[in-house]
Design a protein around this motif. Structure first.
Motif, PDB file in Angstrom:
ATOM      1  N   ILE A   1       0.840  -1.200   0.000  1.00 23.65           N
ATOM      2  CA  ILE A   1       0.000   0.000   0.000  1.00 23.65           C
ATOM      3  C   ILE A   1       0.874   1.249   0.000  1.00 23.65           C
ATOM      4  CG2 ILE A   1      -1.656   1.331   1.365  1.00 23.65           C
ATOM      5  CD1 ILE A   1      -2.797  -1.422   2.285  1.00 23.65           C
ATOM      6  N   PHE A   2       1.911   1.255   0.816  1.00 21.50           N
ATOM      7  CA  PHE A   2       2.835   2.390   0.863  1.00 21.50           C
ATOM      8  C   PHE A   2       3.453   2.635  -0.510  1.00 21.50           C
ATOM      9  CE2 PHE A   2       7.186   3.990   1.458  1.00 21.50           C
ATOM     10  CZ  PHE A   2       6.933   5.172   2.125  1.00 21.50           C
ATOM     11  N   LEU A   3       3.914   1.574  -1.144  1.00 22.21           N
ATOM     12  CA  LEU A   3       4.526   1.701  -2.469  1.00 22.21           C
ATOM     13  C   LEU A   3       3.535   2.267  -3.479  1.00 22.21           C
ATOM     14  CD1 LEU A   3       7.076   1.241  -4.169  1.00 22.21           C
ATOM     15  CD2 LEU A   3       6.266  -1.095  -4.583  1.00 22.21           C
ATOM     16  N   SER A   4       2.274   1.889  -3.367  1.00 23.39           N
ATOM     17  CA  SER A   4       1.263   2.442  -4.281  1.00 23.39           C
ATOM     18  C   SER A   4       1.153   3.948  -4.103  1.00 23.39           C
ATOM     19  CB  SER A   4      -0.098   1.768  -4.076  1.00 23.39           C
ATOM     20  OG  SER A   4      -0.760   2.245  -2.929  1.00 23.39           O
ATOM     21  N   GLY A   5       1.212   4.417  -2.861  1.00 26.68           N
ATOM     22  CA  GLY A   5       1.161   5.856  -2.615  1.00 26.68           C
ATOM     23  C   GLY A   5       2.377   6.577  -3.147  1.00 26.68           C
ATOM     24  N   VAL A   6       3.549   5.968  -2.971  1.00 28.77           N
ATOM     25  CA  VAL A   6       4.788   6.579  -3.459  1.00 28.77           C
ATOM     26  C   VAL A   6       4.766   6.688  -4.988  1.00 28.77           C
ATOM     27  CG1 VAL A   6       7.295   6.285  -3.668  1.00 28.77           C
ATOM     28  CG2 VAL A   6       6.170   5.812  -1.491  1.00 28.77           C
ATOM     29  N   LEU A   7       4.339   5.625  -5.648  1.00 28.11           N
ATOM     30  CA  LEU A   7       4.384   5.595  -7.115  1.00 28.11           C
ATOM     31  C   LEU A   7       3.193   6.264  -7.786  1.00 28.11           C
ATOM     32  CD1 LEU A   7       5.719   1.962  -7.648  1.00 28.11           C
ATOM     33  CD2 LEU A   7       6.965   4.088  -8.062  1.00 28.11           C
ATOM     34  N   LEU A   8       2.012   6.179  -7.173  1.00 27.70           N
ATOM     35  CA  LEU A   8       0.799   6.668  -7.837  1.00 27.70           C
ATOM     36  C   LEU A   8       0.277   7.978  -7.257  1.00 27.70           C
ATOM     37  CD1 LEU A   8      -1.156   3.301  -8.147  1.00 27.70           C
ATOM     38  CD2 LEU A   8       0.416   4.332  -9.805  1.00 27.70           C
ATOM     39  N   GLY A   9       0.701   8.319  -6.050  1.00 28.16           N
ATOM     40  CA  GLY A   9       0.240   9.546  -5.415  1.00 28.16           C
ATOM     41  C   GLY A   9      -0.661   9.269  -4.223  1.00 28.16           C
ATOM     42  N   LYS A  10      -0.880  10.320  -3.448  1.00 28.77           N
ATOM     43  CA  LYS A  10      -1.606  10.160  -2.181  1.00 28.77           C
ATOM     44  C   LYS A  10      -3.062   9.736  -2.358  1.00 28.77           C
ATOM     45  CE  LYS A  10      -1.674  15.190  -1.776  1.00 28.77           C
ATOM     46  NZ  LYS A  10      -0.759  15.480  -2.850  1.00 28.77           N
ATOM     47  N   ARG A  11      -3.761  10.267  -3.346  1.00 29.37           N
ATOM     48  CA  ARG A  11      -5.165   9.890  -3.546  1.00 29.37           C
ATOM     49  C   ARG A  11      -5.281   8.407  -3.906  1.00 29.37           C
ATOM     50  NH1 ARG A  11      -8.920  11.845  -8.451  1.00 29.37           N
ATOM     51  NH2 ARG A  11      -7.253  10.739  -9.494  1.00 29.37           N
ATOM     52  N   GLU A  12      -4.490   7.984  -4.888  1.00 25.48           N
ATOM     53  CA  GLU A  12      -4.530   6.590  -5.313  1.00 25.48           C
ATOM     54  C   GLU A  12      -4.015   5.660  -4.223  1.00 25.48           C
ATOM     55  OE1 GLU A  12      -3.540   9.128  -7.134  1.00 25.48           O
ATOM     56  OE2 GLU A  12      -4.610   9.043  -9.032  1.00 25.48           O
ATOM     57  N   GLY A  13      -3.018   6.119  -3.460  1.00 25.10           N
ATOM     58  CA  GLY A  13      -2.529   5.328  -2.335  1.00 25.10           C
ATOM     59  C   GLY A  13      -3.598   5.130  -1.276  1.00 25.10           C
ATOM     60  N   GLY A  14      -4.347   6.203  -0.986  1.00 22.15           N
ATOM     61  CA  GLY A  14      -5.441   6.099  -0.018  1.00 22.15           C
ATOM     62  C   GLY A  14      -6.538   5.153  -0.484  1.00 22.15           C
ATOM     63  N   ILE A  15      -6.880   5.244  -1.765  1.00 18.49           N
ATOM     64  CA  ILE A  15      -7.885   4.343  -2.334  1.00 18.49           C
ATOM     65  C   ILE A  15      -7.393   2.899  -2.275  1.00 18.49           C
ATOM     66  CG2 ILE A  15      -9.064   3.681  -4.481  1.00 18.49           C
ATOM     67  CD1 ILE A  15      -9.086   6.737  -5.162  1.00 18.49           C
ATOM     68  N   THR A  16      -6.122   2.705  -2.614  1.00 19.00           N
ATOM     69  CA  THR A  16      -5.536   1.364  -2.555  1.00 19.00           C
ATOM     70  C   THR A  16      -5.585   0.814  -1.139  1.00 19.00           C
ATOM     71  OG1 THR A  16      -4.068   1.852  -4.411  1.00 19.00           O
ATOM     72  CG2 THR A  16      -3.440   0.007  -2.993  1.00 19.00           C
ATOM     73  N   GLY A  17      -5.206   1.625  -0.158  1.00 19.71           N
ATOM     74  CA  GLY A  17      -5.231   1.185   1.236  1.00 19.71           C
ATOM     75  C   GLY A  17      -6.625   0.838   1.705  1.00 19.71           C
ATOM     76  N   PHE A  18      -7.586   1.686   1.355  1.00 21.90           N
ATOM     77  CA  PHE A  18      -8.980   1.465   1.745  1.00 21.90           C
ATOM     78  C   PHE A  18      -9.494   0.142   1.176  1.00 21.90           C
ATOM     79  CE2 PHE A  18     -13.504   1.754   0.769  1.00 21.90           C
ATOM     80  CZ  PHE A  18     -14.036   2.104   2.003  1.00 21.90           C
ATOM     81  N   LEU A  19      -9.375  -0.031  -0.133  1.00 19.34           N
ATOM     82  CA  LEU A  19      -9.946  -1.213  -0.779  1.00 19.34           C
ATOM     83  C   LEU A  19      -9.172  -2.493  -0.461  1.00 19.34           C
ATOM     84  CD1 LEU A  19     -11.000   0.343  -4.202  1.00 19.34           C
ATOM     85  CD2 LEU A  19     -12.479  -0.390  -2.318  1.00 19.34           C
ATOM     86  N   THR A  20      -7.856  -2.388  -0.333  1.00 23.92           N
ATOM     87  CA  THR A  20      -7.055  -3.573  -0.007  1.00 23.92           C
ATOM     88  C   THR A  20      -7.468  -4.141   1.345  1.00 23.92           C
ATOM     89  OG1 THR A  20      -5.179  -2.788  -1.308  1.00 23.92           O
ATOM     90  CG2 THR A  20      -4.712  -4.457   0.367  1.00 23.92           C
ATOM     91  N   PHE A  21      -7.537  -3.289   2.368  1.00 24.95           N
ATOM     92  CA  PHE A  21      -7.901  -3.789   3.687  1.00 24.95           C
ATOM     93  C   PHE A  21      -9.378  -4.127   3.795  1.00 24.95           C
ATOM     94  CE2 PHE A  21      -3.749  -2.475   5.408  1.00 24.95           C
ATOM     95  CZ  PHE A  21      -3.464  -3.648   6.086  1.00 24.95           C
ATOM     96  N   LEU A  22     -10.223  -3.461   3.031  1.00 26.35           N
ATOM     97  CA  LEU A  22     -11.640  -3.822   3.033  1.00 26.35           C
ATOM     98  C   LEU A  22     -11.820  -5.239   2.492  1.00 26.35           C
ATOM     99  CD1 LEU A  22     -14.514  -2.777   3.620  1.00 26.35           C
ATOM    100  CD2 LEU A  22     -14.618  -2.087   1.221  1.00 26.35           C
ATOM    101  N   ILE A  23     -11.166  -5.530   1.376  1.00 17.66           N
ATOM    102  CA  ILE A  23     -11.257  -6.862   0.776  1.00 17.66           C
ATOM    103  C   ILE A  23     -10.570  -7.905   1.660  1.00 17.66           C
ATOM    104  CG2 ILE A  23     -10.524  -8.287  -1.192  1.00 17.66           C
ATOM    105  CD1 ILE A  23     -10.823  -5.650  -2.897  1.00 17.66           C
ATOM    106  N   PHE A  24      -9.340  -7.607   2.077  1.00 19.84           N
ATOM    107  CA  PHE A  24      -8.594  -8.576   2.883  1.00 19.84           C
ATOM    108  C   PHE A  24      -9.274  -8.821   4.225  1.00 19.84           C
ATOM    109  CE2 PHE A  24      -5.305  -9.781   5.958  1.00 19.84           C
ATOM    110  CZ  PHE A  24      -4.883 -10.962   5.373  1.00 19.84           C
ATOM    111  N   GLY A  25      -9.759  -7.765   4.867  1.00 20.43           N
ATOM    112  CA  GLY A  25     -10.392  -7.909   6.169  1.00 20.43           C
ATOM    113  C   GLY A  25     -11.735  -8.618   6.109  1.00 20.43           C
ATOM    114  N   PHE A  26     -12.463  -8.394   5.034  1.00 17.90           N
ATOM    115  CA  PHE A  26     -13.776  -9.018   4.915  1.00 17.90           C
ATOM    116  C   PHE A  26     -13.670 -10.472   4.469  1.00 17.90           C
ATOM    117  CE2 PHE A  26     -18.016  -9.688   3.078  1.00 17.90           C
ATOM    118  CZ  PHE A  26     -18.779  -9.313   4.172  1.00 17.90           C
ATOM    119  N   PHE A  27     -12.721 -10.752   3.594  1.00 22.28           N
ATOM    120  CA  PHE A  27     -12.546 -12.112   3.069  1.00 22.28           C
ATOM    121  C   PHE A  27     -11.288 -12.773   3.631  1.00 22.28           C
ATOM    122  CE2 PHE A  27     -14.989  -9.843  -0.183  1.00 22.28           C
ATOM    123  CZ  PHE A  27     -16.120 -10.651  -0.221  1.00 22.28           C
ATOM    124  N   ASN A  28     -10.975 -12.498   4.878  1.00 22.76           N
ATOM    125  CA  ASN A  28      -9.785 -13.024   5.527  1.00 22.76           C
ATOM    126  C   ASN A  28      -9.874 -14.545   5.621  1.00 22.76           C
ATOM    127  OD1 ASN A  28      -7.967 -13.819   7.799  1.00 22.76           O
ATOM    128  ND2 ASN A  28      -7.600 -11.622   7.841  1.00 22.76           N
TER     129      ASN A  28
END
Length: 163
Positions: free
Chosen positions: A36-63
Motif C-alpha cells: 500500500i505504501f509503495l502504491s502511494g509513493v508511485l501513484l500519489g496520495k489519492r490513489e494510495g489512499g484508495i488502494t489502502g482502503f480497498l485492499t484492507f476492506l477486501i482482505f479484512g472481509f474475506f480473511n
C-alpha cells in the motif's frame, strides 16, 4: 480517475490482497502495508489512499481466518488509507523508507490494538490489550521497518528509475 490509473490501483490492490493471503500463516510478518505504501509513493496520495482502503476492506472481509469484526475492520481500513496517503508525501530515499516503515506500522498497530479495547471494553482491558499486543507489534514493526528499507526501496528505485 483515468483508466490507466484505475488499472494501476487495481494491480496494487490485487497484489496487496494476494500477498496478505500468502503471508497469513506467518504471524506479524506481512507485505500488505509495504505494498500500500509503495502504491502511494508511485501513484500519489489519492490513489494510495484508495488502494489502502480497498485492499484492507477486501482482505479484512474475506480473511482466510474469517472476517474482521467491524471495529477491527474499520481500523484496518483507516490504517491502510493513512499508509497509502503518507506514501504520496514521503520524499523517496532509503532512510525515509526505513523511518516510514517504523512509524506507519507503529501507528497501524496502535489503531488495530485499540479496536480490541473497543470490542471488549473494561476497566483494565485497554492496558491489557496494549501490553498483550506489544510482542506481536514489535515483530510487526521491526519486520516492516526492514521490509520498507531493504525490499520496498529497491523495488521503488527499480520501477521509478529503471536501476
Amino acid at each position: 480517475m483515468r483508466m490507466e490509473r484505475i488499472a494501476q490501483v487495481s494491480i496494487f490492490i490485487a497484489l496487496g490482497v494476494g500477498l496478505g493471503y500468502a503471508f497469513a500463516p506467518v504471524p506479524n510478518v506481512e507485505l500488505v502495508i509495504p505494498t500500500i505504501f509503495l502504491s502511494g509513493v508511485l501513484l500519489g496520495k489519492r490513489e494510495g489512499g484508495i488502494t489502502g482502503f480497498l485492499t484492507f476492506l477486501i482482505f479484512g472481509f474475506f480473511n482466510p481466518y474469517g472476517p474482521s469484526p467491524p471495529p477491527l475492520l474499520f481500523t484496518q481500513v483507516l490504517g491502510g488509507m493513512v499508509v497509502g496517503v503518507c506514501g504520496g508525501f514521503i520524499p523517496p530515499g532509503r532512510l525515509s523508507f526505513f523511518l516510514s516503515g517504523f512509524l506507519l506500522t507503529l501507528l497501524y498497530d496502535i489503531l488495530t490494538n485499540l479496536s480490541g479495547y473497543i470490542l471488549f471494553p473494561g476497566g483494565k482491558t485497554f492496558l491489557a490489550y496494549m501490553v498483550a499486543g506489544l510482542s506481536f507489534s514489535l515483530i510487526h514493526i521491526v519486520s516492516n521497518t526492514l521490509i520498507f528499507g531493504v525490499v520496498v526501496y529497491p523495488v521503488y528505485s527499480k520501477l521509478k528509475h529503471g536501476r
